[in-house]
Design a protein around this motif. Sequence first.
Motif, short mmCIF file in Angstrom:
data_model
loop_
_atom_site.label_atom_id
_atom_site.label_comp_id
_atom_site.label_asym_id
_atom_site.label_seq_id
_atom_site.Cartn_x
_atom_site.Cartn_y
_atom_site.Cartn_z
N LEU A 218 25.01 38.23 144.05
CA LEU A 218 25.27 38.84 144.03
C LEU A 218 26.76 38.35 145.08
CD1 LEU A 218 24.41 42.75 143.51
CD2 LEU A 218 25.50 41.17 142.00
N MET A 219 26.87 38.38 145.97
CA MET A 219 27.01 37.46 147.20
C MET A 219 28.29 36.08 146.54
SD MET A 219 29.29 37.83 150.41
CE MET A 219 28.55 39.66 151.16
N ALA A 220 27.48 35.89 145.99
CA ALA A 220 27.78 34.00 146.07
C ALA A 220 28.77 34.13 144.75
CB ALA A 220 26.39 33.46 145.65
N GLU A 221 28.57 34.93 143.86
CA GLU A 221 29.33 35.84 142.77
C GLU A 221 30.56 35.83 143.35
OE1 GLU A 221 28.17 37.68 139.19
OE2 GLU A 221 25.95 37.45 140.10
N VAL A 222 30.91 36.87 143.89
CA VAL A 222 32.12 37.64 145.17
C VAL A 222 32.03 36.41 145.58
CG1 VAL A 222 33.14 39.08 146.58
CG2 VAL A 222 31.29 39.85 144.56
N ALA A 227 37.21 33.15 145.47
CA ALA A 227 37.66 31.69 146.25
C ALA A 227 38.76 30.77 145.15
CB ALA A 227 36.28 30.58 146.07
N LEU A 228 38.30 31.41 143.61
CA LEU A 228 39.09 31.39 142.41
C LEU A 228 41.00 32.06 142.54
CD1 LEU A 228 40.03 30.39 139.41
CD2 LEU A 228 39.06 33.11 138.75
N LEU A 229 41.09 32.87 142.98
CA LEU A 229 41.54 33.96 143.19
C LEU A 229 43.05 33.34 144.26
CD1 LEU A 229 40.49 37.56 142.93
CD2 LEU A 229 41.68 36.37 141.30
#
Length: 329
Positions: A218-222, A227-229
């Motif tokens: 979950l932390m990796a997804e967030v 990173a994208l934003l």
Amino acid sequence: MTARSRTTDPTRRQARILARLTPPGPAGTRAELRAIVEILHRSAAEAPEEVGRITGLNRAAKAAARVPVYVVDRPRFQAANRELLTQIAGPVLPGRDLETLPTDAALSFLSTKVLGQYDPLARRLLLVAPNVVKIENELDLDGMDFRRWVCLHEATHAVQFAAAPWLSEFMVTKVREILRAGEQGSDLTAFAAWLSAVIRGRGQDVADAIVPPEAASLMAEVSALMALLEGHADVVMDSISPARMPSVRRIRAAFDERRNRPNRVTARLNAAIGMDVKLAQYRDGAAFVRAVVNDGGHARLNAVFADPRHLPSPDEIREPHAWLARVTA
């Protein structure tokens, strides 16, 4: 010692600690401060249209132009983020006192570093005036250009959330899932040990400290989303033409030099509260965005805002061509 003094002493001690972490910002006359606030407001009002011109997200830019802008000092930034923390964590941790010393200490430190922030829940943009002035003075930057540059970054976030109305709820849901997995208490003794480790150079990444193994994915997804934003906002702010902002290249060079070479204490505190992770997000996310834009322009990148299934995975942030192959297949 009276009962009254026993009650108030810890509060006073906490206040002294927080005061050390939040020194006053640059001083100025009333007229100078008023001018800074006016320039930041004007720059923020103009920024969404520029973001729309660069990204092609014109409809979202028009919506972002209606987002209220608040030029704040450091204490007001801290208060706004306590409110945001309560909104996110309150439903997950009912009855838990969220105004703990570690939390307030982290917010105090951040309030001296953050230039601006888009609040996706309150849908407002905050600009931290003392920090903007501090950086432009330290780096000897053109004040007008630097303030516009900062506003471009924050306005990009407002445009992102306007382009993806589902994004705010998606992000909050993920963070709450992490909080449920990593719920644990903290007290003054734990904070003292943590701070001591930081001062000795043994502080560890905050994610490793508070997130259990079952929440790592979950932390990796967030982290990939952030990173994208952040990378997208960095690319947009650097895409403005020197004809419109003459010192943009000098600003980026000076800003990166400062960002990449923090002093020893700042570096340790950055690591302790996870700011080093955020700085890595800027770099990784910007590399992803540039690769996608170079391949098919901003129009191709804008697919990420159409559907949560189009968000890059942690692996795809590092391998943008894998994301391109999946989303444009």
